[in-house]
Write a protein that holds these residues in place. Structure first.
Motif, PDB file in Angstrom:
ATOM      1  N   ASN A 163      -4.902   2.610   0.521  1.00  0.00           N
ATOM      2  CA  ASN A 163      -6.182   3.120  -0.375  1.00  0.00           C
ATOM      3  C   ASN A 163      -7.239   3.264   0.822  1.00  0.00           C
ATOM      4  OD1 ASN A 163      -9.004   1.760  -1.449  1.00  0.00           O
ATOM      5  ND2 ASN A 163      -7.785   3.173  -2.975  1.00  0.00           N
ATOM      6  N   LEU A 164      -7.918   4.203   0.443  1.00  0.00           N
ATOM      7  CA  LEU A 164      -9.241   4.712   1.385  1.00  0.00           C
ATOM      8  C   LEU A 164     -10.307   4.546   0.357  1.00  0.00           C
ATOM      9  CD1 LEU A 164      -9.133   5.319   4.357  1.00  0.00           C
ATOM     10  CD2 LEU A 164      -9.767   7.779   3.472  1.00  0.00           C
ATOM     11  N   TYR A 165     -11.438   3.724   0.644  1.00  0.00           N
ATOM     12  CA  TYR A 165     -12.724   3.718  -0.181  1.00  0.00           C
ATOM     13  C   TYR A 165     -13.853   3.670   0.783  1.00  0.00           C
ATOM     14  CZ  TYR A 165     -16.046   1.504  -3.286  1.00  0.00           C
ATOM     15  OH  TYR A 165     -17.168   1.112  -3.919  1.00  0.00           O
ATOM     16  N   TYR A 166     -14.782   4.769   0.265  1.00  0.00           N
ATOM     17  CA  TYR A 166     -16.012   5.051   0.638  1.00  0.00           C
ATOM     18  C   TYR A 166     -17.085   4.450  -0.289  1.00  0.00           C
ATOM     19  CZ  TYR A 166     -13.858   8.260   3.694  1.00  0.00           C
ATOM     20  OH  TYR A 166     -13.082   9.149   4.422  1.00  0.00           O
ATOM     21  N   THR A 167     -17.588   3.370   0.473  1.00  0.00           N
ATOM     22  CA  THR A 167     -18.838   2.304  -0.317  1.00  0.00           C
ATOM     23  C   THR A 167     -19.984   3.178  -0.880  1.00  0.00           C
ATOM     24  OG1 THR A 167     -18.048   0.357   1.115  1.00  0.00           O
ATOM     25  CG2 THR A 167     -20.188   0.437  -0.166  1.00  0.00           C
ATOM     26  N   SER A 168     -20.260   4.095   0.031  1.00  0.00           N
ATOM     27  CA  SER A 168     -21.606   4.811  -0.324  1.00  0.00           C
ATOM     28  C   SER A 168     -21.562   5.831  -1.579  1.00  0.00           C
ATOM     29  CB  SER A 168     -22.001   5.727   0.959  1.00  0.00           C
ATOM     30  OG  SER A 168     -21.181   6.776   1.285  1.00  0.00           O
ATOM     31  N   SER A 169     -20.318   6.453  -1.462  1.00  0.00           N
ATOM     32  CA  SER A 169     -19.822   7.338  -2.737  1.00  0.00           C
ATOM     33  C   SER A 169     -19.289   6.633  -3.805  1.00  0.00           C
ATOM     34  CB  SER A 169     -19.310   8.674  -2.231  1.00  0.00           C
ATOM     35  OG  SER A 169     -18.031   8.345  -1.524  1.00  0.00           O
ATOM     36  N   ARG A 170     -18.673   5.421  -3.618  1.00  0.00           N
ATOM     37  CA  ARG A 170     -17.752   4.804  -4.328  1.00  0.00           C
ATOM     38  C   ARG A 170     -16.547   5.809  -4.773  1.00  0.00           C
ATOM     39  NH1 ARG A 170     -21.872   1.494  -8.822  1.00  0.00           N
ATOM     40  NH2 ARG A 170     -23.181   0.763  -7.160  1.00  0.00           N
ATOM     41  N   ARG A 171     -16.118   6.379  -3.730  1.00  0.00           N
ATOM     42  CA  ARG A 171     -15.118   7.470  -3.968  1.00  0.00           C
ATOM     43  C   ARG A 171     -13.613   6.730  -3.237  1.00  0.00           C
ATOM     44  NH1 ARG A 171     -14.588  13.027  -4.329  1.00  0.00           N
ATOM     45  NH2 ARG A 171     -12.208  13.441  -4.895  1.00  0.00           N
ATOM     46  N   ASP A 172     -12.536   6.648  -3.809  1.00  0.00           N
ATOM     47  CA  ASP A 172     -11.308   6.289  -3.296  1.00  0.00           C
ATOM     48  C   ASP A 172     -10.288   7.128  -3.401  1.00  0.00           C
ATOM     49  OD1 ASP A 172     -10.218   3.590  -5.432  1.00  0.00           O
ATOM     50  OD2 ASP A 172     -11.071   5.627  -6.044  1.00  0.00           O
ATOM     51  N   TYR A 173      -9.396   6.951  -2.647  1.00  0.00           N
ATOM     52  CA  TYR A 173      -8.047   7.936  -2.461  1.00  0.00           C
ATOM     53  C   TYR A 173      -6.928   6.883  -2.330  1.00  0.00           C
ATOM     54  CZ  TYR A 173     -11.606  11.347  -1.350  1.00  0.00           C
ATOM     55  OH  TYR A 173     -12.664  12.017  -1.094  1.00  0.00           O
ATOM     56  N   TRP A 174      -5.854   7.596  -3.234  1.00  0.00           N
ATOM     57  CA  TRP A 174      -4.579   6.681  -3.162  1.00  0.00           C
ATOM     58  C   TRP A 174      -3.305   7.475  -2.430  1.00  0.00           C
ATOM     59  CZ3 TRP A 174      -4.635   1.323  -4.548  1.00  0.00           C
ATOM     60  CH2 TRP A 174      -5.760   1.277  -5.307  1.00  0.00           C
ATOM     61  N   GLY A 175      -2.393   6.784  -1.813  1.00  0.00           N
ATOM     62  CA  GLY A 175      -1.272   7.427  -1.396  1.00  0.00           C
ATOM     63  C   GLY A 175      -0.376   7.223  -2.832  1.00  0.00           C
ATOM     64  N   GLN A 176       0.857   7.763  -2.367  1.00  0.00           N
ATOM     65  CA  GLN A 176       1.840   7.929  -3.532  1.00  0.00           C
ATOM     66  C   GLN A 176       2.526   6.670  -3.691  1.00  0.00           C
ATOM     67  OE1 GLN A 176       2.434   8.894  -0.282  1.00  0.00           O
ATOM     68  NE2 GLN A 176       4.536   8.184   0.020  1.00  0.00           N
ATOM     69  N   GLY A 177       2.630   5.568  -2.770  1.00  0.00           N
ATOM     70  CA  GLY A 177       3.206   4.453  -2.820  1.00  0.00           C
ATOM     71  C   GLY A 177       4.441   4.345  -2.289  1.00  0.00           C
ATOM     72  N   THR A 178       4.858   3.206  -1.922  1.00  0.00           N
ATOM     73  CA  THR A 178       6.186   3.032  -1.021  1.00  0.00           C
ATOM     74  C   THR A 178       6.874   1.759  -1.602  1.00  0.00           C
ATOM     75  OG1 THR A 178       7.311   3.022   1.147  1.00  0.00           O
ATOM     76  CG2 THR A 178       5.355   1.862   0.893  1.00  0.00           C
ATOM     77  N   GLN A 179       8.218   1.765  -1.967  1.00  0.00           N
ATOM     78  CA  GLN A 179       8.757   0.629  -2.563  1.00  0.00           C
ATOM     79  C   GLN A 179       9.223  -0.507  -1.523  1.00  0.00           C
ATOM     80  OE1 GLN A 179       9.562   0.044  -5.748  1.00  0.00           O
ATOM     81  NE2 GLN A 179      10.171  -2.050  -5.016  1.00  0.00           N
ATOM     82  N   VAL A 180       9.010  -1.573  -1.796  1.00  0.00           N
ATOM     83  CA  VAL A 180       9.382  -2.687  -0.984  1.00  0.00           C
ATOM     84  C   VAL A 180      10.016  -3.728  -1.822  1.00  0.00           C
ATOM     85  CG1 VAL A 180       8.652  -4.843   0.278  1.00  0.00           C
ATOM     86  CG2 VAL A 180       7.580  -2.829   0.667  1.00  0.00           C
ATOM     87  N   THR A 181      11.426  -3.832  -1.517  1.00  0.00           N
ATOM     88  CA  THR A 181      12.321  -4.746  -2.342  1.00  0.00           C
ATOM     89  C   THR A 181      12.756  -5.775  -1.282  1.00  0.00           C
ATOM     90  OG1 THR A 181      12.836  -2.668  -3.708  1.00  0.00           O
ATOM     91  CG2 THR A 181      14.176  -4.900  -3.642  1.00  0.00           C
ATOM     92  N   VAL A 182      12.435  -7.111  -1.725  1.00  0.00           N
ATOM     93  CA  VAL A 182      13.059  -8.186  -0.918  1.00  0.00           C
ATOM     94  C   VAL A 182      14.070  -8.625  -1.765  1.00  0.00           C
ATOM     95  CG1 VAL A 182      12.192 -10.128   0.314  1.00  0.00           C
ATOM     96  CG2 VAL A 182      10.492  -8.224  -0.050  1.00  0.00           C
ATOM     97  N   SER A 183      15.309  -9.088  -1.203  1.00  0.00           N
ATOM     98  CA  SER A 183      16.324  -9.823  -2.061  1.00  0.00           C
ATOM     99  C   SER A 183      16.570 -11.225  -1.422  1.00  0.00           C
ATOM    100  CB  SER A 183      17.361  -9.008  -1.537  1.00  0.00           C
ATOM    101  OG  SER A 183      18.071  -9.181  -0.442  1.00  0.00           O
ATOM    102  N   SER A 184      16.932 -12.005  -2.445  1.00  0.00           N
ATOM    103  CA  SER A 184      16.962 -13.254  -2.076  1.00  0.00           C
ATOM    104  C   SER A 184      18.304 -13.715  -1.649  1.00  0.00           C
ATOM    105  CB  SER A 184      16.538 -14.213  -3.390  1.00  0.00           C
ATOM    106  OG  SER A 184      17.696 -13.688  -4.395  1.00  0.00           O
TER     107      SER A 184
END
Length: 119
Positions: free
Chosen positions: A98-119
């Motif tokens: 996430n990228l967030y600009y405080t002055s404009s309250r505008r934010d941007y998001w990536g598409q996401g990446t999966q993290v899987t932790v097995s036990s």
């Protein structure tokens, strides 16, 4: 428009490590003045903050990752990384940059990446 592209997710055993990276690009934006952060979303739950670092500020972490995760930014390369050590199965989820600009309250998001932790 700012584009964020994450990479580095995958499958790892408990106790292992992963390093997530996020690269920002686009016309006429200032990466260095934004607050950058990593969020995660687990099945059936809302997206939650994991770590963030403001422009010129110190990193902030939620309690459940303190001492295990490290966020860092490179303003020259417009990138932010999340080093995740001592991973636990409960860290499993989709991680978003996430990228967030405080002055404009505008934010941007990536598409996401999966993290899987097995036990």
């Amino acid at each position: 428009q700012v584009q964020l592209v994450e990479s580095g997710g995958g499958l790892v055993q408990a106790g292992g490590s992963l390093r997530l990276s996020c690269a920002a690009s686009g016309p006429a934006f200032l990466f260095s003045i934004a607050t950058v952060g990593w969020y995660r979303q687990q099945p059936g739950k809302q997206r939650e903050l994991v770590a963030a670092i403001a422009s010129g500020g110190a990193p902030n972490y939620v309690d459940f990752v303190k001492g295990r995760f490290t966020i860092s930014r490179d303003n020259a390369k417009n990138t932010v990384a999340l080093q995740m050590n001592s991973l636990k199965p409960e860290d499993t989820g989709v991680y978003y940059c996430n990228l967030y600009y405080t002055s404009s309250r505008r934010d941007y998001w990536g598409q996401g990446t999966q993290v899987t932790v097995s036990s």
